[in-house]
Design an enzyme around this catalytic site. Structure first.
Site, mmCIF file in Angstrom:
data_model
loop_
_atom_site.group_PDB
_atom_site.id
_atom_site.type_symbol
_atom_site.label_atom_id
_atom_site.label_comp_id
_atom_site.label_asym_id
_atom_site.label_seq_id
_atom_site.Cartn_x
_atom_site.Cartn_y
_atom_site.Cartn_z
ATOM 1 N N VAL A 473 0.841 -1.196 0.000
ATOM 2 C CA VAL A 473 0.000 0.000 0.000
ATOM 3 C C VAL A 473 0.879 1.250 0.000
ATOM 4 O O VAL A 473 0.592 2.235 0.672
ATOM 5 C CB VAL A 473 -0.981 0.013 1.197
ATOM 6 C CG1 VAL A 473 -2.053 -1.046 1.028
ATOM 7 C CG2 VAL A 473 -0.236 -0.189 2.532
ATOM 8 N N THR A 555 4.300 -4.790 -4.592
ATOM 9 C CA THR A 555 5.552 -4.573 -3.870
ATOM 10 C C THR A 555 6.711 -4.852 -4.824
ATOM 11 O O THR A 555 6.503 -5.177 -5.993
ATOM 12 C CB THR A 555 5.672 -5.523 -2.659
ATOM 13 O OG1 THR A 555 5.967 -6.847 -3.133
ATOM 14 C CG2 THR A 555 4.395 -5.566 -1.843
ATOM 15 N N VAL A 609 6.493 -4.395 -17.323
ATOM 16 C CA VAL A 609 7.290 -3.849 -18.423
ATOM 17 C C VAL A 609 6.986 -2.381 -18.697
ATOM 18 O O VAL A 609 7.893 -1.562 -18.778
ATOM 19 C CB VAL A 609 7.104 -4.681 -19.709
ATOM 20 C CG1 VAL A 609 7.800 -4.027 -20.890
ATOM 21 C CG2 VAL A 609 7.627 -6.086 -19.495
ATOM 22 N N ALA A 611 4.261 -0.190 -17.182
ATOM 23 C CA ALA A 611 3.187 0.397 -16.366
ATOM 24 C C ALA A 611 1.835 0.002 -16.969
ATOM 25 O O ALA A 611 1.548 -1.190 -17.093
ATOM 26 C CB ALA A 611 3.356 1.902 -16.249
ATOM 27 N N GLU A 667 11.816 3.229 -8.862
ATOM 28 C CA GLU A 667 11.629 2.130 -7.924
ATOM 29 C C GLU A 667 11.907 2.676 -6.517
ATOM 30 O O GLU A 667 12.527 3.747 -6.361
ATOM 31 C CB GLU A 667 12.606 0.995 -8.247
ATOM 32 C CG GLU A 667 12.340 0.284 -9.558
ATOM 33 C CD GLU A 667 11.074 -0.539 -9.530
ATOM 34 O OE1 GLU A 667 10.797 -1.184 -8.496
ATOM 35 O OE2 GLU A 667 10.341 -0.534 -10.537
ATOM 36 N N ASP A 678 16.668 -2.658 -13.636
ATOM 37 C CA ASP A 678 15.226 -2.726 -13.863
ATOM 38 C C ASP A 678 14.919 -2.883 -15.359
ATOM 39 O O ASP A 678 14.034 -3.653 -15.747
ATOM 40 C CB ASP A 678 14.558 -1.464 -13.309
ATOM 41 C CG ASP A 678 13.054 -1.579 -13.268
ATOM 42 O OD1 ASP A 678 12.553 -2.543 -12.668
ATOM 43 O OD2 ASP A 678 12.381 -0.721 -13.859
ATOM 44 N N LYS A 682 13.104 -6.007 -17.523
ATOM 45 C CA LYS A 682 11.977 -5.829 -18.445
ATOM 46 C C LYS A 682 12.239 -6.480 -19.800
ATOM 47 O O LYS A 682 11.365 -7.143 -20.362
ATOM 48 C CB LYS A 682 11.681 -4.337 -18.601
ATOM 49 C CG LYS A 682 11.137 -3.691 -17.332
ATOM 50 C CD LYS A 682 10.884 -2.197 -17.504
ATOM 51 C CE LYS A 682 10.312 -1.579 -16.242
ATOM 52 N NZ LYS A 682 10.023 -0.140 -16.383
ATOM 53 N N GLY A 796 5.066 6.291 -13.038
ATOM 54 C CA GLY A 796 4.120 7.081 -12.254
ATOM 55 C C GLY A 796 3.134 6.176 -11.545
ATOM 56 O O GLY A 796 2.694 5.156 -12.081
#
Length: 814
Positions: A473, A555, A609, A611, A667, A678, A682, A796
């Site tokens: 969260v 997470t 990959v 968003a 991140e 990252d 992807k 975002g």
């Protein structure tokens, strides 16, 4: 003539009996009434327990007898004015003294025979019916009380006696039809054999008593009054949105009652069905409700299924062996062996190869059945033509019932599909040639889920319930919860999806509510939650066994990703924003994909990959339609694109990176973005989704950060960025001088993948990329010259949450 039967809840106490008499008096204004009365709620069980305690030498049986006496004395005081109570109180005391005498004898002998137990249990209906008669007497209402033992003649099979209808019909007609009274009160459940010895008609036998009186008197109708408004499409204790069934055929009612619909005792239907007497089930506590009318030809409805029922406490007996094939008589011997032990067979199924026969029996009969069958086939077992009887325990039957199912294609398909998507394993299937019933044997622990899933599939056209468990969260998780809250009404109204967030967890604690959390107050609930142990949470998800369950991981934690396999194996869909699982060892990635296929559920990770960009979905569509990926070129880090689009040498590089983190584009640890790790994850995921077996170590990652920037913690990282400002300024200046822009590019070509910083010119497809946008260029057999381009915001919290939301909807609509 009309017959009204009232169940134990309807006559549980004085106040309820007064309700019953209001109904009886109203009916008596129309026609003569026979009132069949059950024992006060819970009394029959108490009588049985008293007898069993006495037989076991436990003096505590006396406490139960005292409780039984007090219940009836209290009812007398509620029903009858003080001045008129004497006779009724004496009658109760006399009956209870008889009870005491019988139990004392049982205690002395240490034995409780079936005959004595019938005698004991008869007191419940005798007492309750005499209470009803006493109230009528006190109010001066003309009536007659009859002892059913003088009217219903049976054999001497104590506990479940069989009725001699010819004799019984004549006795009832001679007694009741001859009486001038408008109201006749009789105890249900009890009867007597030819010698006058008390017998009983089986648990639920008061319903049967009502049918016996209705048939004997050729009644205009039989009414069964209980505590629910008729038969329901499913057990309302299991299915919140179960609906009343207004009209049902005798055959459908018989099927539903046989498979556990407790509103009606199964033998009740047979006599009234043959006599063509309408049977109505009504609610004593809501007499204005229509209830259920059981009739020969109910009106047709659009529902192909009339109801769903279940029966638990079953064991499946499996007789297998090659010696059965083509040899007549095996089935006959099996059923004769079971019949000798008085084992009731509830369901039968046999494979077309004749290699196996499976029958379902009550769990209490299972060991006797095993012994009987193994003895019957001892020779075949010893010569290995048959295997010893194999038992599967902890099972239940869930049945779909409906006459309209006949010749209606697709019913079985919907049943199997609905159960399969929710991980309900079917152990055996049976369908009669009449096609009124499809029965499935499943684990007893899956009954509630199975009935809810099937009820949703066949009755709840309004909506489908989705149960969501969310871990994480932070920025994205909060945005997701806000979007879910905002869209709940839309999803219900437009897509018929009722989305419930059942559990929420952060890194420290979790809160779980099977009825769904209020998304207006989730923060307060979570703050008061339990300490998070992921294994405990997964076990609770399994134990709840809710239909249409979706686990959402928002997470970046490896330990959360480690839970996926256990969830998928229980048909809990997984939506992963977390990249760890799909970028882990190829063997683990492939296993998770395989588990999703094997257990007929979803494993979705679009946001791994791009968003909310449909990158993986587009790639999968290409492959499913037969295209082949030749190469891919992409900018896959919204963070790095944001950084290099905003860095112009006038502000320090470290400041631009800090801005990206503050605006939620990086991140949690920004080094994952700037190190290229990252992006490497992807392109690895895309290559794997394209069908390539590849590991993280196979990707060539050309770093642009000085090594010192990756040492230490995050504060040290920012210090090193500032210290190496000249390095970043040099990269920018060199690209600018050549008329180029810096882009961190991921590429895949002919089985090879690489990531690294490139200076691209105006003629390059990646040159015009703005802000935090991502772009993927797919070069395939079909898109060989001009690539298929997927482009848009790639970072975002809002857009990432929207991508998770979209995957959640895909899982929900399966």
């Amino acid at each position: 003539m009309q017959v009204l039967k009232f169940g134990g809840t309807s006559v549980a106490n004085g106040a309820n009996i007064l309700r019953v008499l209001d109904i009886v008096l109203e009916a008596a204004r129309q026609d003569t009434v026979v009132v069949v009365v059950s024992a006060l709620g819970g009394i029959t069980d108490a009588l049985m327990a008293a007898g069993q305690r006495a037989a076991a030498g436990q003096a505590a049986y006396q406490e139960l007898l005292l409780h039984i006496e007090q219940r009836h004395l209290e009812a007398v005081k509620e029903l009858i004015p003080v001045a008129s109570q004497s006779a009724a109180l004496s009658q109760v005391k006399r009956r209870c003294n008889e009870l005491e005498a019988i139990c004392s004898s049982v205690f002395a002998l240490g034995e409780l025979s079936a005959r004595t137990l019938d005698r004991l249990m008869s007191f419940g209906e005798l007492l309750s019916s005499q209470l009803v008669a006493a109230r009528l007497q006190a109010t001066g209402t003309a009536h007659a009380w009859h002892d059913s033992r003088a009217l219903i003649r049976t054999n001497s099979r104590f506990g479940a006696a069989e009725v001699d209808f010819a004799t019984t019909n004549q006795l009832i007609r001679d007694c009741v039809a001859a009486g001038p009274q408008a109201i006749h009160v009789v105890p249900g459940f009890i009867a007597a054999d030819a010698a006058g010895t008390t017998t009983t008609l089986g648990r639920g036998g008061s319903d049967y008593s009502g049918a016996i009186f209705a048939v004997a008197l050729q009644a205009s109708r039989l009414e069964i009054w209980t505590d629910v408004s008729g038969m329901m499409t499913a057990d309302p204790r299991l299915v919140r949105h179960a609906q009343p069934i207004a009209h049902i055929s005798y055959q459908e009612a018989m099927e539903l009652s046989h498979f556990g619909a407790k509103v009606l005792y199964p033998p009740t239907i047979q006599p009234v069905m043959h006599a063509g007497i309408p049977l109505r089930i009504k609610n004593t506590f809501a007499p204005a409700d229509y209830g259920t009318l059981v009739e020969v030809a109910p009106p047709r409805t659009r529902d192909t299924v009339r109801g769903i029922s279940s029966i638990g406490g079953l064991t499946l007996l499996n007789l297998e062996g090659s010696g059965m094939v083509g040899v007549p008589g095996f089935s006959k011997r099996l059923f004769e062996a079971l019949a000798r032990e008085r084992v009731n067979v509830i369901l039968i199924t046999q494979s077309s190869s004749e290699h196996s026969i499976s029958v379902a029996v009550g769990a209490a009969d299972a060991e006797r059945a095993r012994t009987a069958v193994d003895e019957e086939f001892a020779h075949e077992i010893s010569t290995r033509r048959l295997e010893p009887l194999r038992l599967e325990t902890g099972l239940a039957i869930v049945a779909l019932v409906g006459e309209s199912m006949k010749n209606h294609p697709g019913i079985s398909g919907r049943l199997f599909s609905a159960l399969g998507h929710n991980g309900v394993n079917i152990r055996a299937i049976a369908q009669g040639s009449s096609e009124k019933n499809i029965s499935t044997v499943i684990q007893a622990s899956d009954v509630k889920k199975a009935i809810n899933v099937l009820h949703e599939a066949f009755f709840e056209v309004e909506y489908k319930q989705i149960n969501v468990f969310i871990v994480g969260v932070g920025n994205v998780g909060r945005k997701l919860l806000g979007q879910l809250q905002q869209q709940q009404r839309y999803l219900l109204d437009k897509l018929q999806l009722q989305l419930r967030v059942v559990a929420l967890a952060n890194s420290r604690q979790y809160v779980l509510d099977p009825n769904g959390l209020d998304l207006n107050t989730w923060e307060d609930r979570l703050a008061q939650g339990q300490e998070l142990q992921l294994n405990d949470l997964v076990e609770q998800i399994h134990a709840l066994n809710l239909r249409n369950s979706v686990f959402v991981d928002v997470t970046a934690a490896a330990e959360v990703a480690d839970c996926y396999a256990a969830l998928l194996a229980k048909s809990v869909a997984v939506v992963a924003c977390n990249k760890v699982a799909c970028a882990s060892a190829y063997q683990n990635y492939a296993r998770l994909k395989s588990l999703a296929r094997e257990f007929n559920t979803s494993f979705l990770f679009e946001t791994n990959v791009g968003a909310a960009l449909p990158v993986i979905g587009t790639l999968n569509d290409l492959l499913r339609s037969g295209d082949v990926v030749q190469r891919m070129e992409a900018v896959l880090s919204g963070t790095l694109n944001f950084v290099f689009n905003h860095y112009d040498g006038r502000r320090p590089f470290a400041e631009v990176v800090r801005q990206a983190q503050d605006e939620g584009y990086t991140e949690p640890d920004p080094r994952l973005d700037l190190s290229g790790t990252d992006v490497a994850r992807k392109i690895l995921i895309l290559a794997r989704e394209a069908g390539v077996t590849m590991e993280m170590a196979d990707i060539d990652n050309t770093a642009f950060l000085p090594a010192a920037c990756l040492a230490g913690d995050v504060p040290a990282f920012y210090e090193q960025l500032a210290a190496h400002e000249s390095h970043f300024r040099q990269l920018y200046d060199a690209a600018t001088a050549a008329g180029r822009k810096l882009r961190f590019v991921a590429s895949y070509n002919d089985g090879q993948a690489a990531v690294g910083l490139q200076a691209v010119g105006p003629d390059h497809d990646l040159y015009q990329l703005k802000g935090k946008d991502n772009v993927v260029l797919f070069y395939t057999n079909r898109y060989a010259e001009q690539p298929l381009v997927v482009k848009g915001a790639g970072a975002g919290a809002d857009v990432t949450a929207a991508g998770v939301f979209a995957d959640l909807m895909r899982a929900a609509r399966v």
